[in-house]
Scaffold this motif. Structure first.
Motif, PDB file in Angstrom:
ATOM      1  N   LEU A 198      19.882 -10.978   0.251  1.00 51.56           N
ATOM      2  CA  LEU A 198      19.139 -10.963  -0.995  1.00 51.56           C
ATOM      3  C   LEU A 198      17.885 -10.125  -0.784  1.00 51.56           C
ATOM      4  O   LEU A 198      17.140 -10.330   0.169  1.00 51.56           O
ATOM      5  N   VAL A 199      17.657  -9.170  -1.648  1.00 51.12           N
ATOM      6  CA  VAL A 199      16.458  -8.337  -1.605  1.00 51.12           C
ATOM      7  C   VAL A 199      15.683  -8.576  -2.889  1.00 51.12           C
ATOM      8  O   VAL A 199      16.243  -8.528  -3.978  1.00 51.12           O
ATOM      9  N   ILE A 200      14.390  -8.861  -2.738  1.00 53.63           N
ATOM     10  CA  ILE A 200      13.522  -9.072  -3.896  1.00 53.63           C
ATOM     11  C   ILE A 200      12.386  -8.065  -3.818  1.00 53.63           C
ATOM     12  O   ILE A 200      11.741  -7.936  -2.783  1.00 53.63           O
ATOM     13  N   GLN A 201      12.143  -7.362  -4.915  1.00 51.56           N
ATOM     14  CA  GLN A 201      11.028  -6.422  -4.983  1.00 51.56           C
ATOM     15  C   GLN A 201      10.199  -6.766  -6.210  1.00 51.56           C
ATOM     16  O   GLN A 201      10.719  -6.811  -7.319  1.00 51.56           O
ATOM     17  N   LEU A 202       8.924  -7.030  -5.996  1.00 61.28           N
ATOM     18  CA  LEU A 202       8.009  -7.339  -7.088  1.00 61.28           C
ATOM     19  C   LEU A 202       7.170  -6.105  -7.383  1.00 61.28           C
ATOM     20  O   LEU A 202       6.602  -5.506  -6.482  1.00 61.28           O
ATOM     21  N   LYS A 203       7.086  -5.721  -8.632  1.00 60.10           N
ATOM     22  CA  LYS A 203       6.353  -4.519  -9.025  1.00 60.10           C
ATOM     23  C   LYS A 203       4.852  -4.728  -8.866  1.00 60.10           C
ATOM     24  O   LYS A 203       4.307  -5.699  -9.367  1.00 60.10           O
ATOM     25  N   ARG A 204       4.176  -3.779  -8.165  1.00 60.20           N
ATOM     26  CA  ARG A 204       2.762  -3.961  -7.830  1.00 60.20           C
ATOM     27  C   ARG A 204       1.876  -2.775  -8.174  1.00 60.20           C
ATOM     28  O   ARG A 204       0.817  -2.599  -7.591  1.00 60.20           O
ATOM     29  N   PHE A 205       2.285  -1.907  -9.108  1.00 64.53           N
ATOM     30  CA  PHE A 205       1.465  -0.787  -9.561  1.00 64.53           C
ATOM     31  C   PHE A 205       1.452  -0.767 -11.080  1.00 64.53           C
ATOM     32  O   PHE A 205       2.432  -1.119 -11.714  1.00 64.53           O
ATOM     33  N   THR A 206       0.321  -0.365 -11.657  1.00 67.37           N
ATOM     34  CA  THR A 206       0.251  -0.185 -13.104  1.00 67.37           C
ATOM     35  C   THR A 206       0.018   1.287 -13.399  1.00 67.37           C
ATOM     36  O   THR A 206      -0.591   2.003 -12.610  1.00 67.37           O
ATOM     37  N   PHE A 207       0.492   1.704 -14.560  1.00 68.00           N
ATOM     38  CA  PHE A 207       0.315   3.078 -14.999  1.00 68.00           C
ATOM     39  C   PHE A 207      -0.258   3.032 -16.401  1.00 68.00           C
ATOM     40  O   PHE A 207      -0.226   2.002 -17.056  1.00 68.00           O
ATOM     41  N   GLY A 228      -0.310   8.620  -9.839  1.00 68.69           N
ATOM     42  CA  GLY A 228      -0.166   7.650  -8.769  1.00 68.69           C
ATOM     43  C   GLY A 228      -0.321   6.208  -9.176  1.00 68.69           C
ATOM     44  O   GLY A 228       0.048   5.315  -8.445  1.00 68.69           O
ATOM     45  N   GLY A 229      -0.841   5.936 -10.355  1.00 68.91           N
ATOM     46  CA  GLY A 229      -0.997   4.558 -10.783  1.00 68.91           C
ATOM     47  C   GLY A 229      -2.066   3.830 -10.004  1.00 68.91           C
ATOM     48  O   GLY A 229      -2.670   4.367  -9.088  1.00 68.91           O
ATOM     49  N   SER A 230      -2.314   2.590 -10.364  1.00 71.49           N
ATOM     50  CA  SER A 230      -3.291   1.742  -9.683  1.00 71.49           C
ATOM     51  C   SER A 230      -2.574   0.576  -9.034  1.00 71.49           C
ATOM     52  O   SER A 230      -1.729  -0.061  -9.648  1.00 71.49           O
ATOM     53  N   LYS A 231      -2.946   0.307  -7.789  1.00 72.36           N
ATOM     54  CA  LYS A 231      -2.331  -0.804  -7.076  1.00 72.36           C
ATOM     55  C   LYS A 231      -2.864  -2.122  -7.632  1.00 72.36           C
ATOM     56  O   LYS A 231      -4.063  -2.279  -7.842  1.00 72.36           O
ATOM     57  N   ILE A 232      -1.977  -3.067  -7.877  1.00 71.91           N
ATOM     58  CA  ILE A 232      -2.364  -4.417  -8.280  1.00 71.91           C
ATOM     59  C   ILE A 232      -2.651  -5.181  -6.991  1.00 71.91           C
ATOM     60  O   ILE A 232      -1.777  -5.316  -6.139  1.00 71.91           O
ATOM     61  N   THR A 233      -3.863  -5.676  -6.830  1.00 76.46           N
ATOM     62  CA  THR A 233      -4.259  -6.289  -5.561  1.00 76.46           C
ATOM     63  C   THR A 233      -4.241  -7.811  -5.570  1.00 76.46           C
ATOM     64  O   THR A 233      -4.525  -8.431  -4.564  1.00 76.46           O
ATOM     65  N   LYS A 234      -3.916  -8.416  -6.701  1.00 82.61           N
ATOM     66  CA  LYS A 234      -3.856  -9.876  -6.770  1.00 82.61           C
ATOM     67  C   LYS A 234      -2.721 -10.388  -5.875  1.00 82.61           C
ATOM     68  O   LYS A 234      -1.573  -9.998  -6.036  1.00 82.61           O
ATOM     69  N   PRO A 235      -3.029 -11.267  -4.899  1.00 81.52           N
ATOM     70  CA  PRO A 235      -1.978 -11.789  -4.021  1.00 81.52           C
ATOM     71  C   PRO A 235      -1.006 -12.693  -4.785  1.00 81.52           C
ATOM     72  O   PRO A 235      -1.390 -13.387  -5.724  1.00 81.52           O
ATOM     73  N   ILE A 236       0.238 -12.662  -4.371  1.00 80.99           N
ATOM     74  CA  ILE A 236       1.260 -13.550  -4.912  1.00 80.99           C
ATOM     75  C   ILE A 236       1.864 -14.304  -3.733  1.00 80.99           C
ATOM     76  O   ILE A 236       2.399 -13.700  -2.815  1.00 80.99           O
ATOM     77  N   ALA A 237       1.765 -15.616  -3.752  1.00 81.20           N
ATOM     78  CA  ALA A 237       2.314 -16.434  -2.673  1.00 81.20           C
ATOM     79  C   ALA A 237       3.794 -16.694  -2.941  1.00 81.20           C
ATOM     80  O   ALA A 237       4.209 -16.876  -4.081  1.00 81.20           O
ATOM     81  N   PHE A 238       4.587 -16.695  -1.867  1.00 83.58           N
ATOM     82  CA  PHE A 238       5.991 -17.050  -1.973  1.00 83.58           C
ATOM     83  C   PHE A 238       6.422 -17.670  -0.653  1.00 83.58           C
ATOM     84  O   PHE A 238       5.836 -17.422   0.385  1.00 83.58           O
TER      85      PHE A 238
END
Length: 116
Positions: free
Chosen positions: A1-10, A44-54
């Motif tokens: 299982l591969v999970i990718q969470l989107k972490r950039f805004t444009f 290049g967009g902006s990196k979302i820096t809010k941590p997400i716990a999992f």
């Protein structure tokens, strides 16, 4: 299982990239990674820096009431502030002969043992 969470805004509020749960040097804190390119040339967009716990272990129930259990075995980390540039590293868990495990941090040709 591969999970990718989107972490950039444009500009239009769209997103590109993902999160990974550890960063170099401080054990396994929270870091971020992003896919490179993806047709975003010059944006290049902006990196979302809010941590997400999992969790290290993910229990996913199926519709027939069975439970799928997934254990984290590796992470790809993007170092950089843009979705169109940066450097990738990885942390992986190796199962040893005695059924224990060891995590390793990989950066190009550099490999080092790290703690969980």
């Amino acid at each position: 299982l591969v999970i990718q969470l989107k972490r950039f805004t444009f500009g239009g509020g769209g997103m590109l990239g993902g999160i990974m749960p550890f960063g170099r040097g401080s054990g396994f804190g929270y870091g971020h990674f992003a896919g490179k390119g993806m047709g975003m040339k010059g944006r290049g967009g902006s990196k979302i820096t809010k941590p997400i716990a999992f969790p290290k272990v993910l229990n996913l129930p199926l519709s027939d009431e069975r439970l799928c259990v997934y254990e984290l075995t590796g992470v790809v980390i993007h170092v950089g502030g843009s979705a169109t540039s940066g450097h990738y590293t990885a942390s992986v868990k190796k199962v040893l002969a005695d059924s224990t495990h060891q995590w390793f941090y990989l950066d190009d040709s550099h490999v080092e043992k790290v703690s969980e």
